[in-house]
Design a protein around this motif. Structure first.
Motif, PDB file in Angstrom:
ATOM      1  N   VAL A  37       0.836  -1.200   0.000  1.00 14.26           N
ATOM      2  CA  VAL A  37       0.000   0.000   0.000  1.00 14.26           C
ATOM      3  C   VAL A  37       0.871   1.250   0.000  1.00 14.26           C
ATOM      4  O   VAL A  37       0.670   2.177  -0.794  1.00 14.26           O
ATOM      5  CB  VAL A  37      -0.932   0.001   1.227  1.00 14.26           C
ATOM      6  N   VAL A  38       1.865   1.275   0.908  1.00 10.88           N
ATOM      7  CA  VAL A  38       2.747   2.439   1.025  1.00 10.88           C
ATOM      8  C   VAL A  38       3.504   2.677  -0.275  1.00 10.88           C
ATOM      9  O   VAL A  38       3.560   3.803  -0.790  1.00 10.88           O
ATOM     10  CB  VAL A  38       3.719   2.246   2.205  1.00 10.88           C
ATOM     11  N   ASP A  39       4.101   1.620  -0.807  1.00 14.37           N
ATOM     12  CA  ASP A  39       4.883   1.754  -2.037  1.00 14.37           C
ATOM     13  C   ASP A  39       4.022   2.254  -3.198  1.00 14.37           C
ATOM     14  O   ASP A  39       4.470   3.078  -4.016  1.00 14.37           O
ATOM     15  CB  ASP A  39       5.526   0.418  -2.407  1.00 14.37           C
ATOM     16  N   ASP A  40       2.783   1.759  -3.278  1.00 12.05           N
ATOM     17  CA  ASP A  40       1.905   2.160  -4.374  1.00 12.05           C
ATOM     18  C   ASP A  40       1.539   3.637  -4.269  1.00 12.05           C
ATOM     19  O   ASP A  40       1.567   4.369  -5.279  1.00 12.05           O
ATOM     20  CB  ASP A  40       0.635   1.306  -4.349  1.00 12.05           C
ATOM     21  N   PHE A  41       1.198   4.110  -3.072  1.00 11.67           N
ATOM     22  CA  PHE A  41       0.864   5.519  -2.901  1.00 11.67           C
ATOM     23  C   PHE A  41       2.064   6.414  -3.218  1.00 11.67           C
ATOM     24  O   PHE A  41       1.919   7.477  -3.837  1.00 11.67           O
ATOM     25  CB  PHE A  41       0.366   5.789  -1.483  1.00 11.67           C
ATOM     26  N   ILE A  42       3.244   6.012  -2.779  1.00 10.32           N
ATOM     27  CA  ILE A  42       4.444   6.815  -3.049  1.00 10.32           C
ATOM     28  C   ILE A  42       4.700   6.905  -4.552  1.00 10.32           C
ATOM     29  O   ILE A  42       4.981   7.986  -5.082  1.00 10.32           O
ATOM     30  CB  ILE A  42       5.657   6.213  -2.315  1.00 10.32           C
ATOM     31  N   ALA A  43       4.592   5.791  -5.247  1.00 12.41           N
ATOM     32  CA  ALA A  43       4.828   5.790  -6.693  1.00 12.41           C
ATOM     33  C   ALA A  43       3.804   6.660  -7.417  1.00 12.41           C
ATOM     34  O   ALA A  43       4.144   7.434  -8.321  1.00 12.41           O
ATOM     35  CB  ALA A  43       4.792   4.362  -7.225  1.00 12.41           C
ATOM     36  N   GLY A  47       6.779   9.969  -5.986  1.00 14.11           N
ATOM     37  CA  GLY A  47       7.898   9.806  -5.064  1.00 14.11           C
ATOM     38  C   GLY A  47       8.804   8.659  -5.457  1.00 14.11           C
ATOM     39  O   GLY A  47       8.472   7.839  -6.316  1.00 14.11           O
ATOM     40  N   ARG A  48       9.944   8.596  -4.790  1.00 10.09           N
ATOM     41  CA  ARG A  48      10.911   7.518  -5.037  1.00 10.09           C
ATOM     42  C   ARG A  48      11.453   7.030  -3.696  1.00 10.09           C
ATOM     43  O   ARG A  48      11.966   7.815  -2.900  1.00 10.09           O
ATOM     44  CB  ARG A  48      12.077   8.009  -5.886  1.00 10.09           C
ATOM     45  N   ILE A  49      11.310   5.745  -3.437  1.00  7.67           N
ATOM     46  CA  ILE A  49      11.865   5.156  -2.214  1.00  7.67           C
ATOM     47  C   ILE A  49      13.368   4.993  -2.402  1.00  7.67           C
ATOM     48  O   ILE A  49      13.814   4.361  -3.355  1.00  7.67           O
ATOM     49  CB  ILE A  49      11.205   3.803  -1.909  1.00  7.67           C
ATOM     50  N   PHE A  50      14.142   5.569  -1.482  1.00  5.30           N
ATOM     51  CA  PHE A  50      15.593   5.457  -1.618  1.00  5.30           C
ATOM     52  C   PHE A  50      16.240   4.639  -0.517  1.00  5.30           C
ATOM     53  O   PHE A  50      17.430   4.354  -0.577  1.00  5.30           O
ATOM     54  CB  PHE A  50      16.249   6.850  -1.679  1.00  5.30           C
ATOM     55  N   ASN A  51      15.473   4.253   0.486  1.00  2.00           N
ATOM     56  CA  ASN A  51      16.075   3.433   1.545  1.00  2.00           C
ATOM     57  C   ASN A  51      14.964   2.742   2.324  1.00  2.00           C
ATOM     58  O   ASN A  51      13.911   3.317   2.577  1.00  2.00           O
ATOM     59  CB  ASN A  51      16.905   4.299   2.499  1.00  2.00           C
ATOM     60  N   ALA A  67       4.063  15.146  -1.187  1.00  2.00           N
ATOM     61  CA  ALA A  67       4.551  14.318  -0.089  1.00  2.00           C
ATOM     62  C   ALA A  67       3.541  14.266   1.042  1.00  2.00           C
ATOM     63  O   ALA A  67       3.240  13.189   1.589  1.00  2.00           O
ATOM     64  CB  ALA A  67       5.890  14.861   0.409  1.00  2.00           C
ATOM     65  N   VAL A  68       2.976  15.414   1.420  1.00  2.00           N
ATOM     66  CA  VAL A  68       2.000  15.449   2.512  1.00  2.00           C
ATOM     67  C   VAL A  68       0.695  14.784   2.085  1.00  2.00           C
ATOM     68  O   VAL A  68       0.095  14.024   2.848  1.00  2.00           O
ATOM     69  CB  VAL A  68       1.759  16.898   2.968  1.00  2.00           C
ATOM     70  N   ARG A  69       0.260  15.065   0.852  1.00  4.44           N
ATOM     71  CA  ARG A  69      -0.971  14.416   0.367  1.00  4.44           C
ATOM     72  C   ARG A  69      -0.802  12.898   0.356  1.00  4.44           C
ATOM     73  O   ARG A  69      -1.714  12.150   0.739  1.00  4.44           O
ATOM     74  CB  ARG A  69      -1.308  14.921  -1.032  1.00  4.44           C
ATOM     75  N   CYS A  70       0.356  12.420  -0.071  1.00  8.86           N
ATOM     76  CA  CYS A  70       0.638  10.978  -0.073  1.00  8.86           C
ATOM     77  C   CYS A  70       0.599  10.426   1.342  1.00  8.86           C
ATOM     78  O   CYS A  70       0.031   9.362   1.585  1.00  8.86           O
ATOM     79  CB  CYS A  70       2.000  10.724  -0.723  1.00  8.86           C
ATOM     80  N   ALA A  71       1.202  11.139   2.293  1.00 12.86           N
ATOM     81  CA  ALA A  71       1.216  10.676   3.682  1.00 12.86           C
ATOM     82  C   ALA A  71      -0.203  10.574   4.242  1.00 12.86           C
ATOM     83  O   ALA A  71      -0.547   9.611   4.944  1.00 12.86           O
ATOM     84  CB  ALA A  71       2.055  11.620   4.528  1.00 12.86           C
ATOM     85  N   ILE A  72      -1.041  11.556   3.945  1.00 12.44           N
ATOM     86  CA  ILE A  72      -2.433  11.522   4.411  1.00 12.44           C
ATOM     87  C   ILE A  72      -3.170  10.329   3.805  1.00 12.44           C
ATOM     88  O   ILE A  72      -3.903   9.605   4.507  1.00 12.44           O
ATOM     89  CB  ILE A  72      -3.141  12.837   4.050  1.00 12.44           C
ATOM     90  N   ASP A  73      -2.974  10.097   2.503  1.00 10.34           N
ATOM     91  CA  ASP A  73      -3.623   8.950   1.839  1.00 10.34           C
ATOM     92  C   ASP A  73      -3.185   7.634   2.483  1.00 10.34           C
ATOM     93  O   ASP A  73      -4.008   6.728   2.691  1.00 10.34           O
ATOM     94  CB  ASP A  73      -3.275   8.943   0.351  1.00 10.34           C
ATOM     95  N   ILE A  74      -1.896   7.520   2.762  1.00  7.51           N
ATOM     96  CA  ILE A  74      -1.385   6.287   3.388  1.00  7.51           C
ATOM     97  C   ILE A  74      -2.024   6.078   4.758  1.00  7.51           C
ATOM     98  O   ILE A  74      -2.523   4.982   5.075  1.00  7.51           O
ATOM     99  CB  ILE A  74       0.144   6.352   3.503  1.00  7.51           C
ATOM    100  N   GLN A  75      -2.033   7.116   5.583  1.00  2.75           N
ATOM    101  CA  GLN A  75      -2.562   6.957   6.938  1.00  2.75           C
ATOM    102  C   GLN A  75      -4.046   6.626   6.926  1.00  2.75           C
ATOM    103  O   GLN A  75      -4.514   5.797   7.718  1.00  2.75           O
ATOM    104  CB  GLN A  75      -2.308   8.238   7.752  1.00  2.75           C
ATOM    105  N   GLU A  76      -4.812   7.252   6.034  1.00  2.00           N
ATOM    106  CA  GLU A  76      -6.244   6.969   5.997  1.00  2.00           C
ATOM    107  C   GLU A  76      -6.526   5.566   5.454  1.00  2.00           C
ATOM    108  O   GLU A  76      -7.432   4.881   5.922  1.00  2.00           O
ATOM    109  CB  GLU A  76      -6.960   8.031   5.168  1.00  2.00           C
ATOM    110  N   SER A  77      -5.741   5.133   4.473  1.00  2.00           N
ATOM    111  CA  SER A  77      -5.930   3.787   3.934  1.00  2.00           C
ATOM    112  C   SER A  77      -5.596   2.727   4.980  1.00  2.00           C
ATOM    113  O   SER A  77      -6.345   1.762   5.162  1.00  2.00           O
ATOM    114  CB  SER A  77      -5.057   3.602   2.691  1.00  2.00           C
ATOM    115  N   LEU A  78      -4.492   2.913   5.694  1.00  2.00           N
ATOM    116  CA  LEU A  78      -4.096   1.932   6.694  1.00  2.00           C
ATOM    117  C   LEU A  78      -5.006   1.983   7.919  1.00  2.00           C
ATOM    118  O   LEU A  78      -5.214   0.959   8.579  1.00  2.00           O
ATOM    119  CB  LEU A  78      -2.642   2.158   7.099  1.00  2.00           C
ATOM    120  N   ARG A  79      -5.557   3.162   8.222  1.00  2.00           N
ATOM    121  CA  ARG A  79      -6.509   3.249   9.328  1.00  2.00           C
ATOM    122  C   ARG A  79      -7.716   2.364   9.045  1.00  2.00           C
ATOM    123  O   ARG A  79      -8.221   1.665   9.938  1.00  2.00           O
ATOM    124  CB  ARG A  79      -6.940   4.700   9.523  1.00  2.00           C
TER     125      ARG A  79
END
Length: 552
Positions: A37-43, A47-51, A67-79
């Motif tokens: 889920v996280v990787d898909d939202f970042i892509a 975004g690019r995962i570097f580590n 970046a912030v919009r992605c973080a909000i989407d991740i948190q709401e999806s995982l919630r």
């Protein structure tokens, strides 16, 4: 190396070690699903995962808004996903975001921007997002969310306070959580007086404690004077006006609403927080990944050297240290550069990270998880010649790598294996114990959980099943197929049978059957099935030795 400005995103799972300890297999399965889920939202957000390391994710974005919009989407999806689990088993990320100047090296990013994002992640609530002032300035008028000003925060290994903001996350009813209002003037005055009183009483306690460690009339007079001065200060405090005028205003948000925080003392400069004070002192004997020979060199050369100095390492033990540098920045750069040059010629991971600056540990990750001792048990009944083709859990590409490099490697050598098929091996070590420790540390850092030594030199040192297929590590105390009331018995019976081939079978009701101390894998399997069938139906073998299994 290339410098650039980027929005840096750092995420880590809250309480991950506890979740793994309670149910390792289930936690690792969910981690894999959540990471998708996280990787898909970042892509999707550009975004690019570097580590990545264990449960942590570091990513860069060209835009702070994305970046912030992605973080909000991740948190709401995982919630939403977490609603299917009880609170104690929910898996939630903390996320920190900043904008900073970073250095790109071989696809990885280094610099203060990365470090500050990691520190902001530590300030975030469970399931929350914490951003820097620079990010807040970029996104405040572009996203329909609320922000709470946390004020300047002292964070570990960052020389100046980081001004942080908390992103208000959406509640179950669709509204957004709002922060508590700052206390009124009268409330601030009462908090100020109460906090100062605590400080004064601490001074009195300190004077009394000091007298326990000093002797002689001089020290006794010092203690009496200190106690007298503290008493006078307390008397002055009691007579102070009800509404002292602060020299600076406490920041809005929850920090200002919680008594006893440094900002509420109305100091011109906030007092250091506990996180900035508790800096781990460098100790050569505690450095992970490196050989005992390197530890000795660090104790001999690095520890007694004066500032400025730095030490960098990779998880496979390639390292470098420098001393006598003109500045701290010069020491950091030189250590990383020398380490990176050495890493480029190695066969293992090539990412160098600073472990220590001067006499302080600055390594951004926690110590790698290790299994309980003893790490290796030699049992002639189960040991057999190492074969890459029989390596459990590992994919074909990994087996080919072992076939090409491990078999012909020089002793001492070992292979450490993680529950998800992660593995790490080395050869040509001086000391067996040293080789075992270093491989467990490197594997644990990669897997994010404790690994096991499956091969030492040219032999498997754990029972490796061949009649059945290994699928993971067996943890009897939490295995869902075993009836809850029977798990303690399984743990106890296996602990009392440390040698030979052991197998566990269960039936439809979860009643266990045991085949213990067998001379062969087949003997243990037959014994477990026979024992299970006396008390349950449709019995099947679920574990052989340290592994969960299924039919080939």
């Amino acid at each position: 190396m290339k410098r650039k400005i980027a929005a840096i995103f750092a995420a880590d799972i809250a309480g991950y070690s506890r979740l793994v300890a309670e149910d390792e297999e289930e936690t690792l399965r969910r981690l894999e699903a959540y990471r998708e889920v996280v990787d898909d939202f970042i892509a999707r957000a550009g975004g690019r995962i570097f580590n990545t390391a264990g449960d942590a994710v570091m990513a860069e974005f060209p835009s702070a808004v994305e970046a912030v919009r992605c973080a909000i989407d991740i948190q709401e999806s995982l919630r939403t996903r977490n609603m299917a689990y009880p609170p104690s088993r929910q898996m939630s990320y903390r996320i920190g975001i900043t904008i900073g100047d970073v250095v790109e090296r071989d696809g990885d990013l280094l610099g203060d921007g990365v470090n500050i994002a990691a520190r902001l992640e530590g300030l975030a609530d469970v399931g929350g997002i914490c951003i820097s002032r620079a990010v807040h300035e970029q996104v405040a008028n572009k996203l329909s969310v609320q922000f709470a000003d946390m004020g300047p925060r002292e964070v570990k290994n960052i020389p100046t306070p980081v001004h942080a903001y908390r992103v208000a996350m959406r509640r179950e009813d669709g509204t957004y959580a709002t922060e508590k209002a700052a206390p009124s003037g009268a409330t601030r005055a009462r908090i100020w007086r109460q906090t100062a009183a605590v400080v004064v009483f601490a001074l009195i306690g300190g004077a009394v404690a000091l007298s326990l460690n000093l002797s002689g009339a001089g020290s006794q007079r010092h203690d009496a004077d200190a106690a007298k001065a503290a008493s006078e200060a307390l008397a002055r405090l009691s007579a102070a006006p009800a509404s002292p005028t602060p020299t600076t205003s406490p920041p809005a948000g929850p920090t200002a609403a919680q008594p006893g925080t440094p900002q509420q003392l109305a100091q011109p400069t906030p007092a250091p927080s506990s996180s900035s004070i508790a800096v781990e002192k460098f100790a050569p004997e505690a450095v992970p990944f490196v050989s005992e020979r390197t530890r000795i060199a660090l104790a001999r050369d690095y520890v007694p050297a004066q500032a400025h100095k730095a030490f960098a390492t990779t998880i496979n033990g390639v390292s470098a240290y420098v001393t006598g540098q003109p500045t701290e920045e010069a020491a950091k750069s030189a250590a990383l550069e020398q380490c990176q040059q050495r890493a480029e010629t190695s066969n293992g991971p090539r990412k160098c990270e600073l472990y220590a600056i001067d006499d302080s540990v600055v390594y951004p990750h926690s110590k790698p998880p290790l299994p309980p001792l003893p790490w290796v048990r030699h049992d002639p009944a189960t040991e057999r010649a190492f074969s890459a083709a029989e390596m459990p859990l590992v994919h074909d590409a990994g087996r080919a790598k072992l076939e090409a490099n491990y078999g012909s490697g020089r002793r001492s050598k070992a292979v450490a294996l993680g529950p998800g098929g992660q593995f790490f091996f080395s050869s040509g070590g001086d000391l067996v114990d040293d080789v075992v420790r270093r491989n467990l540390e490197a594997c644990g850092a990669q897997a994010g959980t404790a690994c096991m030594i499956v091969a030492l030199d040219d032999a498997f040192v754990v029972p490796v099943p061949t009649v059945m297929k290994a699928t993971g590590f067996f943890h009897a105390a939490s295995h869902p197929a075993i009836a809850a009331e029977a798990r303690d018995e399984v743990v106890r019976r296996l602990a009392a049978s440390p040698s030979g081939w052991n197998a566990v079978a269960v039936g439809t009701a979860g009643h266990p059957g045991f085949g213990l101390n067998g001379d062969r894998e087949e003997t243990a399997i037959g014994g477990a099935l026979a024992d299970c069938s006396t008390q349950d139906t449709d019995c099947r073998v679920i574990a052989i030795g340290p592994f969960t299994v299924e039919p080939n």
